[in-house]
Structures are given as structure tokens and as C-alpha cells.
Design a protein around this motif. Structure first.
Motif, PDB file in Angstrom:
ATOM      1  N   GLN A 184       0.825  -1.220   0.000  1.00  0.00           N
ATOM      2  CA  GLN A 184       0.000   0.000   0.000  1.00  0.00           C
ATOM      3  C   GLN A 184       0.856   1.266   0.000  1.00  0.00           C
ATOM      4  O   GLN A 184       0.396   2.327  -0.409  1.00  0.00           O
ATOM      5  CB  GLN A 184      -0.895   0.036   1.246  1.00  0.00           C
ATOM      6  N   VAL A 185       2.074   1.166   0.528  1.00  0.00           N
ATOM      7  CA  VAL A 185       2.912   2.371   0.611  1.00  0.00           C
ATOM      8  C   VAL A 185       4.201   2.267  -0.188  1.00  0.00           C
ATOM      9  O   VAL A 185       4.913   3.260  -0.351  1.00  0.00           O
ATOM     10  CB  VAL A 185       3.267   2.736   2.082  1.00  0.00           C
ATOM     11  N   ALA A 186       4.526   1.074  -0.661  1.00  0.00           N
ATOM     12  CA  ALA A 186       5.795   0.892  -1.371  1.00  0.00           C
ATOM     13  C   ALA A 186       5.594  -0.072  -2.537  1.00  0.00           C
ATOM     14  O   ALA A 186       4.650  -0.865  -2.530  1.00  0.00           O
ATOM     15  CB  ALA A 186       6.850   0.326  -0.422  1.00  0.00           C
ATOM     16  N   GLU A 187       6.505  -0.010  -3.504  1.00  0.00           N
ATOM     17  CA  GLU A 187       6.481  -1.019  -4.564  1.00  0.00           C
ATOM     18  C   GLU A 187       7.320  -2.202  -4.097  1.00  0.00           C
ATOM     19  O   GLU A 187       8.510  -2.042  -3.778  1.00  0.00           O
ATOM     20  CB  GLU A 187       7.070  -0.419  -5.853  1.00  0.00           C
ATOM     21  N   CYS A 188       6.708  -3.374  -3.986  1.00  0.00           N
ATOM     22  CA  CYS A 188       7.437  -4.539  -3.486  1.00  0.00           C
ATOM     23  C   CYS A 188       8.200  -5.207  -4.624  1.00  0.00           C
ATOM     24  O   CYS A 188       7.670  -5.349  -5.723  1.00  0.00           O
ATOM     25  CB  CYS A 188       6.472  -5.528  -2.836  1.00  0.00           C
ATOM     26  N   VAL A 189       9.431  -5.589  -4.349  1.00  0.00           N
ATOM     27  CA  VAL A 189      10.250  -6.269  -5.352  1.00  0.00           C
ATOM     28  C   VAL A 189      10.678  -7.614  -4.795  1.00  0.00           C
ATOM     29  O   VAL A 189      11.042  -7.732  -3.626  1.00  0.00           O
ATOM     30  CB  VAL A 189      11.498  -5.437  -5.763  1.00  0.00           C
ATOM     31  N   ASN A 190      10.614  -8.612  -5.657  1.00  0.00           N
ATOM     32  CA  ASN A 190      10.814  -9.981  -5.198  1.00  0.00           C
ATOM     33  C   ASN A 190      12.303 -10.339  -5.114  1.00  0.00           C
ATOM     34  O   ASN A 190      12.817 -11.109  -5.905  1.00  0.00           O
ATOM     35  CB  ASN A 190      10.061 -10.926  -6.152  1.00  0.00           C
ATOM     36  N   ILE A 191      12.976  -9.751  -4.133  1.00  0.00           N
ATOM     37  CA  ILE A 191      14.386 -10.071  -3.876  1.00  0.00           C
ATOM     38  C   ILE A 191      14.493 -10.389  -2.389  1.00  0.00           C
ATOM     39  O   ILE A 191      13.940  -9.669  -1.554  1.00  0.00           O
ATOM     40  CB  ILE A 191      15.322  -8.877  -4.200  1.00  0.00           C
ATOM     41  N   GLY A 192      15.160 -11.487  -2.060  1.00  0.00           N
ATOM     42  CA  GLY A 192      15.289 -11.907  -0.662  1.00  0.00           C
ATOM     43  C   GLY A 192      16.272 -11.034   0.100  1.00  0.00           C
ATOM     44  O   GLY A 192      17.169 -10.423  -0.493  1.00  0.00           O
ATOM     45  N   VAL A 193      16.121 -11.000   1.422  1.00  0.00           N
ATOM     46  CA  VAL A 193      16.945 -10.089   2.230  1.00  0.00           C
ATOM     47  C   VAL A 193      18.426 -10.488   2.266  1.00  0.00           C
ATOM     48  O   VAL A 193      19.278  -9.675   2.605  1.00  0.00           O
ATOM     49  CB  VAL A 193      16.421  -9.968   3.685  1.00  0.00           C
TER      50      VAL A 193
END
Ligand code: AMP
Ligand code: GLY
Length: 424
Positions: free
Chosen positions: A39-48
Motif C-alpha cells: 500500500q505504501v511501497a512497490e514490493c520487489v521480489n528479492i530476498g533479504v
């Protein structure tokens, strides 16, 4: 500015929500994020732990500042990886994150610099640990040296339990290599308080106090969890306690790290126990707490990005933290069975109501979008329902009222978050 937040739980949602309020910020990314963070950020599929991919992403998107939130990437050198690529990152470098990454290191540091903590011994050999236990007073506390998801601490009431603890940590390797070395320490009693702080290597700014509830069940029964709920401030964190800690714990810790050539920049989380003999350090964490962050950040007035930058630039002495004169309570809605076996994938309903309610927040810990685009449960801890109020009792009533707004399959919570308030 463009900001990247590394992590994907309730703490990271609270950080992303707070960063989104900064006038300087035009775009927020979160890796990997979750359905609430989306809702507040664009999520990117990269692991921590995928440092190469994270750094490459930050370069490509021209990220101005990356905030590394979880303990594992910090301990493994995520901030060093960003810096090596010429990128700005908030958090301690690897050589400073050891403050949390090794209990033996932190205990030795406290001993060397006279910072009050429980008496202890460190052991690399199970035979020596077992021999030591024979004459040690019970109860006693065993701690795996390395990171163990906050679960590597065993409180042993009897010699038999303590011996079994050594067996499971050092020989059965319940927490893997984290148990190659253990700390055996004096058992202390007292109220626990969590104090978060910002540190720029030299200066420290203390945030408001909080208290976590680590056990899964009401009355502090059941297994240890990542945290089932928090409140802030702690009514037991008095002015006298604060003064003592500033003098004997907070600044001395920052100075000790600098003297050791391990300049600490980022967040130091002091886990304190208020004993009869005064405040003692239970543990350090080298990061924001989860779910402490969910009750602390809604109470901070400052632009958080200014504070992150001051930590990196060594200019924290020019920042005064300001807090709302209120209180906050976070109740974690978990999947029944957490922290052991639980099911995922249940649709979550009722989340919209938080968008319209001032002073109520729902920080997602474990959620995702399913194939049909619905928000579904995706973890043991699912949501952190948080509310502020004029005082702790009002905040608690508000937070519990809001736990009824959302529903999902196998919803579970503790009903006594903040009960200690009544004893203050
Ligand atoms: P830690 O991960 O070191 O904070 O330990 C987890 C929990 O174990 C703490 O929050 C305390 O409740 C408890 N604990 C740790 N060390 C001690 C100690 N020396 N005496 C009593 N309880 C402890
Ligand atoms: N809530 C405790 C922690 O973050 O370790």
C-alpha cells in the motif's frame, strides 16, 4: 528521494509507513515486502540475503538510501555490500552488528567497559559447560552465541533442565552453528523494558520506551515467539531509570563500540531488566525491534528520513527527537498454532476500515496476494493491530476494539497485551 527498505514483516511495514510521510520521499521500494507494505511501497521480489541482487537493484533504480531492517542481513554485512558499491545504507556494518550477532561478544564488551549486566561464563566445549553447571546456582540461563530467531535462550529451573539445554544447544545443534558456543548466565528477575535508540557512531538519541510480550499464550505461558504484542511507553521506565541508563548503559555502549574500532551507526535496541539492584542489560539488538517499532514509530514526530541520514552522516547531535504525548498498543493477530505448526492462505477481510480511522494502524507481518488478487495470511504472525490513545489504557481499549475489525481463518491473539499497565 528514492528509498529501498530491506525486509518484509510488521516492522518493515511500520518503517515504510513512516518513511512515506517524509516530504523528501518520492518513491519507496521494499524487498521483498508483503501485501500490506504494497500500500505504501512497490514490493520487489528479492530476498533479504541476496546482497548482489539488492545492490544491483539499488544501482539500477538510483536509490538514494537503503534501510536494512532485519538482523540476519545486517550480521552478514548487507550495509558493507551497499557501501562497497558506493551506495548509502542505514544500519550497522558487519563489524558492529556483532553486538547482536554474538552474545559472547556483547557480554565481553559489557564486562570490559563496566556496563551492568548479568554475571556469565562463555563455553566452547559441552563437557566444560556441563561441569560448570554442577556447582552453579539454579535457575540459570543458557544462550546460544549466534542468531537464533530470538529463540536461542533457555531459562532452566533445575540442573537436569540445564544439562538437557546444553545437550540441545551444543550437541543436538537445535539452532545449528549458533550453538557452537554458549553463554551461561545468572538468572535475574524484574520488569523488562525495550528501549530503541538511534546512533551515529558517536552520538545517541533515545526513543520512547516499550514492552514486548514474547510468550505465545496469555499469562506469559507457552513458547517464545517473535513477539505477540507491545505497548509504549512503559510506565516502569521512570525518570530515575532513564537517568541511570543514560549514564551507565547507553552512551557507554556507543563509546565502547567506537573504542573497539567498531563504530556503530543505526539502531541499538537495549533489552533491559529492571532488577532490585538497578537496570541491567539482558541483550542488545542491532536493529529496530519487532513489534516494538509498530508502537514507537507512530509516536515519533520527526521526519524519520532526516534521522536516518543524520545517523549515516554523524550529525545526530543536531537532531532532537520529539514524541507525541500519548501511548500506543499493538496486538499481534497470529495464525493459531504459531510458533509451531500453522496454516496459511486464508483470506483477510476488514482491512479497509483502518484507512478511514485516525490513530488506528494495521501493520502486516505475514500477508500476500493470492492468484486472485485477494490478501491472504502468509505467516505465523499475520497482522499487528495498533492504536494510539491519550494514555495506555485508552490505547489498549482502542487496539483491542480494532482486533474485531479484521477476520481470517485461524485468527489467534493474546488477550492480555498491556495487562502490566494495571499494576503500574
Ligand atoms: P534475550 O534474547 O537475551 O533477550 O532473552 C530472551 C528472554 O529471556 C528475555 O526477554 C528474558 O525474558 C529472558 N532472559 C534472558 N536473559 C535472562 C536472565 N539473565 N535472567 C532472566 N531472564 C532472562
Ligand atoms: N521484539 C523483540 C525483538 O525484536 O527482538
Amino acid at each position: 528521494m528514492k528509498i529501498l527498505i530491506v525486509g518484509g514483516g510488521g516492522r518493515e511495514h511500520a518503517i515504510a509507513w513512516k518513511v512515506a510521510q517524509s516530504a523528501k520521499v518520492e518513491k519507496i521500494y521494499c524487498a521483498p515486502g508483503n501485501a500490506g507494505i504494497a500500500q505504501v511501497a512497490e514490493c520487489v521480489n528479492i530476498g533479504v540475503m541476496e546482497f548482489d541482487r539488492l545492490v544491483e537493484f539499488a544501482r539500477e533504480k538510483e536509490i538514494d538510501l537503503t534501510v536494512v531492517a532485519p538482523d540476519d542481513p545486517l550480521a552478514a554485512g548487507a550495509v558493507d555490500a551497499f557501501e562497497a558499491a558506493g551506495l548509502r545504507a542505514f544500519g550497522p556494518r558487519k563489524n558492529a552488528a556483532v553486538l547482536e550477532g554474538s552474545k559472547a561478544f556483547s557480554k565481553d564488551l559489557m564486562k570490559k567497559y563496566g556496563i551492568p549486566t548479568a554475571a556469565y561464563e562463555t563455553f566452547d566445549s559441552p563437557e566444560e559447560a556441563l561441569a560448570y553447571l554442577e556447582t552453579a546456582p539454579m535457575p540459570i540461563v543458557l544462550k546460544a552465541d549466534g542468531l537464533a530467531l530470538g529463540k536461542g535462550v533457555l531459562i532452566c529451573k533445575t540442573l537436569k533442565e540445564a544439562k538437557e539445554g546444553v545437550q540441545s544447544l551444543m550437541l543436538d545443534k537445535q539452532f545449528g552453528s549458533a550453538g557452537n558456543r554458549i553463554v551461561i548466565e545468572e538468572f535475574m528477575t524484574g520488569r523488562e523494558v525495550s528501549v530503541l535508540s538511534f546512533v551515529d557512531g558517536r552520538n545517541i538519541r533515545i526513543m520512547t520506551s516499550a514492552q514486548d510480550h514474547k510468550r505465545a499464550k496469555d499469562g506469559d505461558e507457552g513458547l517464545n515467539t517473535g513477539g505477540m504484542g507491545t505497548f509504549s511507553p512503559s510506565p516502569f521506565y521512570t525518570k530515575e531509570v532513564d537517568e541511570f541508563c543514560r549514564k551507565h548503559i547507553y552512551q557507554p555502549t556507543v563509546d565502547a563500540m567506537r573504542t573497539e574500532g567498531r563504530e556503530f551507526k543505526g539502531v541499538i535496541f537495549f533489552g533491559l531488566m529492571l532488577t532490585e539492584k538497578g537496570p541491567r542489560v539482558l541483550e542488545y539488538n542491532a536493529r529496530f525491534g519487532d513489534p516494538e517499532t509498530q508502537v514507537v514509530l507512530p509516536r515519533i514526530r520527526n521526519d524519520i528520513v532526516d534521522v536516518f541520514e543524520a545517523c549515516i552522516d554523524g550529525t545526530l547531535d543536531q537532531i532532537e527527537l520529539e514524541f507525541e504525548d500519548n501511548a500506543a498498543v499493538c496486538v499481534v493477530l497470529a495464525s493459531d498454532g504459531y510458533p509451531e505448526h500453522y496454516e496459511k492462505g486464508y483470506p483477510i477481510t476488514g482491512l479497509e476500515r483502518f484507512a478511514e480511522a485516525d490513530g488506528y494502524y494495521v501493520f502486516h507481518a505475514g500477508s500476500k496476494f493470492d492468484a486472485e488478487g485477494r490478501i491472504v495470511t502468509n505467516g505465523g504472525r499475520v497482522l499487528g493491530v495498533t492504536a494510539v490513545g491519550r494514555d495506555l489504557k485508552a490505547a489498549r481499549a482502542n487496539a483491542y476494539a480494532a482486533t474485531d475489525w479484521v477476520e481470517f481463518g485461524n485468527k489467534y491473539m493474546r488477550h492480555d497485551i498491556g495487562k502490566a499497565i494495571d499494576e503500574a
